[in-house]
Design an enzyme around this catalytic site. Structure first.
Site: not given
Ligand code: RIB
Ligand code: CA
Length: 315
Positions: A11, A16, A40, A125, A166-167, A239-240
């Site tokens: 996303d 990403d 996102n 991701t 979040f994801n 993160h990703d």
């Molecule tokens: O919480 C972080 C995640 O949420 C990452 O993948 C960021 O790109 C968002 O998608």
């Molecule tokens: Ca992401």
């Protein structure tokens, strides 16, 4: 070198985008397709961004298909506060150099898996809507998937609510389908990704590589860091790319098997990823949880990756 065939569902999203840049630069990996999910930003925006990123890095050969507009059941939510209105605010990017696949994400994933002469690895991701939809539509393909390396969850805490990352929070029902699918999961949750910090000096190292992709990645980091700085972080939690790192440099990570459940109910804990560290329910581990990272080696990996791109003109 024998390459690992991978499908990336994402996303984009700044981190990403860096994960795509890293994956495409790794000689160990063969990206067979990219599919996009809402998260996102809206699906339209994440799809447009994915196409522009692949154009920037000279990989318009990789097919791109867009996924579901909305989570399986949950109301859509975005993260404009982190990634901006476009979902990838910051540097200019080229217009897409490839046509969008006419297939849906599920159909492109299924076609890619069927046509691959060996089992594939999924890299996810973003929210897990498309992966869950694939498993619901084509359960017979699960045996053709070696593992899913995903960024999502947090075994100690969340980042979008106190309990949920979040994801997972965007689509907890999808996450539950994936975490109970039986397909092995390598989980890059907040437990490790909040240690995958890049500092201003690391942005400078990346920029100094000097090619257009390196400069764009540094510009993405400059923008991505603003949110983190305002939250009191000294660096950007990238993160990703950790989900990609798990496939090519597992030695720089600390991992341990654990059973993880997804909470889909509750006023305060919906979207939480619950680790049964003490085997209280005696269920088999469904997850290899990444809990640690060699941060310096991670930064070196990203610097090395951007160095593999040419000097051709930026967008
Ligand atoms: O919480 C972080 C995640 O949420 C990452 O993948 C960021 O790109 C968002 O998608
Ligand atoms: Ca992401």
């Amino acid at each position: 070198m024998k390459k690992i065939p991978i499908l990336i569902d994402c996303d984009p999203g700044h981190d990403d985008a860096i994960a795509l840049v890293l994956a495409a630069a790794c000689p160990e990996l063969d990206i067979r397709c990219v599919t996009t999910t809402a998260g996102n930003q809206t699906l339209e925006k994440t799809t447009y961004n994915a196409r522009r990123i692949l154009t920037l890095i000279g990989r318009t050969d990789i097919p791109v298909a867009k996924g579901r507009e909305t989570p399986l059941l949950a109301k859509p939510m975005q993260a404009a506060s982190v990634h901006g209105d476009s979902g990838l605010d910051g540097p200019p990017l080229p217009e897409p150099g490839q046509e969008l696949s006419p297939l849906s994400s599920v159909d492109l994933m299924a076609k890619t898996i069927r046509e691959c002469g060996e089992p594939v690895t999924l890299v996810a991701t973003g929210p897990l809507t498309n992966v869950a939809a694939l498993f619901l539509a084509h359960p017979e393909l699960k045996e053709r998937i070696t593992r899913i390396s995903l960024m999502g969850g947090g075994l100690a805490h969340g980042n979008w609510t106190p309990a949920a990352e979040f994801n997972i929070l965007v689509d907890p029902e999808a996450a539950e389908i994936v975490y109970t699918s039986g397909v092995p999961i390598v989980m890059a949750g907040l437990d490790v990704t909040e240690k995958a910090l890049l500092y201003a000096e690391d942005f400078a190292r990346i920029r100094a590589v000097g090619n257009p992709v390196a400069q764009t990645v540094a510009d993405w980091l400059d923008f991505f860091y603003v949110f983190h700085k305002n939250k009191g972080y000294r660096g950007a939690t990238v993160h990703d790319p950790v989900a990609v790192t798990a496939l090519v440099r597992p030695e720089m990570l600390t991992m341990q098997p654990v059973h993880v459940d997804i909470e889909t109910c509750g006023d305060y804990c919906r979207g939480a990823t619950i680790a049964d560290w003490f085997h209280t329910a005696g269920r088999p581990e469904n997850v290899t949880a990444i809990t640690g990272i060699d941060r310096e080696a991670f930064v070196d990996l990203i610097v090395e990756a951007v160095g593999r791109y040419g000097k051709e003109a930026r967008a």
